[in-house]
Write a protein that holds these residues in place. Structure first.
Motif, short mmCIF file in Angstrom:
data_model
loop_
_atom_site.label_atom_id
_atom_site.label_comp_id
_atom_site.label_asym_id
_atom_site.label_seq_id
_atom_site.Cartn_x
_atom_site.Cartn_y
_atom_site.Cartn_z
N ARG A 126 4.62 5.07 3.87
CA ARG A 126 4.30 4.52 5.18
C ARG A 126 5.59 4.02 5.79
NH1 ARG A 126 2.93 -0.63 7.92
NH2 ARG A 126 4.42 -1.34 6.39
N ALA A 127 5.92 4.53 6.94
CA ALA A 127 7.16 4.14 7.60
C ALA A 127 6.91 3.03 8.61
CB ALA A 127 7.77 5.35 8.30
N GLU A 165 0.82 -1.22 0.00
CA GLU A 165 0.00 0.00 0.00
C GLU A 165 0.85 1.27 0.00
OE1 GLU A 165 -1.01 -2.35 2.76
OE2 GLU A 165 -1.97 -3.33 1.06
N SER A 166 2.11 1.16 0.37
CA SER A 166 2.97 2.34 0.43
C SER A 166 3.40 2.71 -0.99
CB SER A 166 4.19 2.05 1.30
OG SER A 166 4.98 3.21 1.43
#
Length: 156
Positions: free
Chosen positions: A145-146, A109-110
Motif C-alpha cells: 500500500r503506497a 496492513e501493508s
C-alpha cells in the motif's frame, strides 16, 4: 557464503556502496536463509529503499536457485535481510521530505509479497537477470500500500 563485491585491481571513480553480502542458513531454523549486506555508504532517501527491495528479491531468487540446483532436496525460504551501513546519510535537499516520511504512521496492513510467475519458477536466477526486460512479467510485488508520494530531486 560471503561475497565481496569489489575488484581491488580495477580502477574506479568511486568504491561500490555495497561492498559485501553474506548468506546464512539460520541455526535455529535451517529452512530459512538470511542475507546480510555490508554497505560502505547509503543515501537513505534515494538509495536505501531500492537496496532493500532489490536485495530482498535477490534473496528469494537465491532460495529458488538452491531448490533448482539440488533438484528440490534443499528447500529454503527467504528469511531476514540485514543491512550494516557504515555511513547512512540524508542530503540537505531531502531533509524536509525525510521529516515528513518519519512523521507518518506505519501501515500494519501493508504486507508486500514477492510473486514469481509460474514461467519463472524453474528458471535460473541468472536467466531471469539476462532476460531482465521481461522482469516485470516474471516478478511482481503484491500487497504493497503506497502512501501519498513525496518528490525528491537528485542531490548533486
Amino acid at each position: 557464503m560471503s561475497c565481496t563485491l569489489t575488484k581491488p585491481d580495477e580502477p574506479t571513480e568511486q568504491e561500490a556502496c555495497t561492498t559485501a553480502c553474506q548468506f546464512l542458513v539460520r541455526a535455529d531454523n535451517p529452512k530459512l536463509l538470511d542475507l546480510c549486506l555490508h554497505q560502505r555508504s547509503s543515501d537513505v532517501i534515494m538509495g536505501l529503499t531500492s537496496d532493500v527491495v532489490v536485495w530482498s528479491i535477490l534473496l528469494h531468487l537465491v532460495c529458488q536457485e538452491v531448490r533448482m540446483r539440488t533438484n528440490g532436496t534443499v528447500q529454503l525460504s527467504a528469511g531476514r535481510v540485514e543491512l550494516k551501513l557504515m555511513s547512512a546519510h540524508i542530503y540537505t535537499p531531502h531533509v524536509d521530505g525525510a521529516s515528513e516520511l518519519a512523521s507518518r504512521e506505519p501501515n500494519a496492513e501493508s504486507r508486500p509479497v514477492l510473486c514469481i510467475a509460474p514461467e519463472a519458477e524453474n528458471r535460473s536466477m541468472f536467466d531471469i537477470a539476462k532476460d531482465f526486460e521481461h522482469g516485470p512479467a516474471m516478478l511482481s510485488v503484491e500487497g504493497q500500500r503506497a502512501d501519498k508520494g513525496i518528490r525528491f530531486d537528485l542531490a548533486l
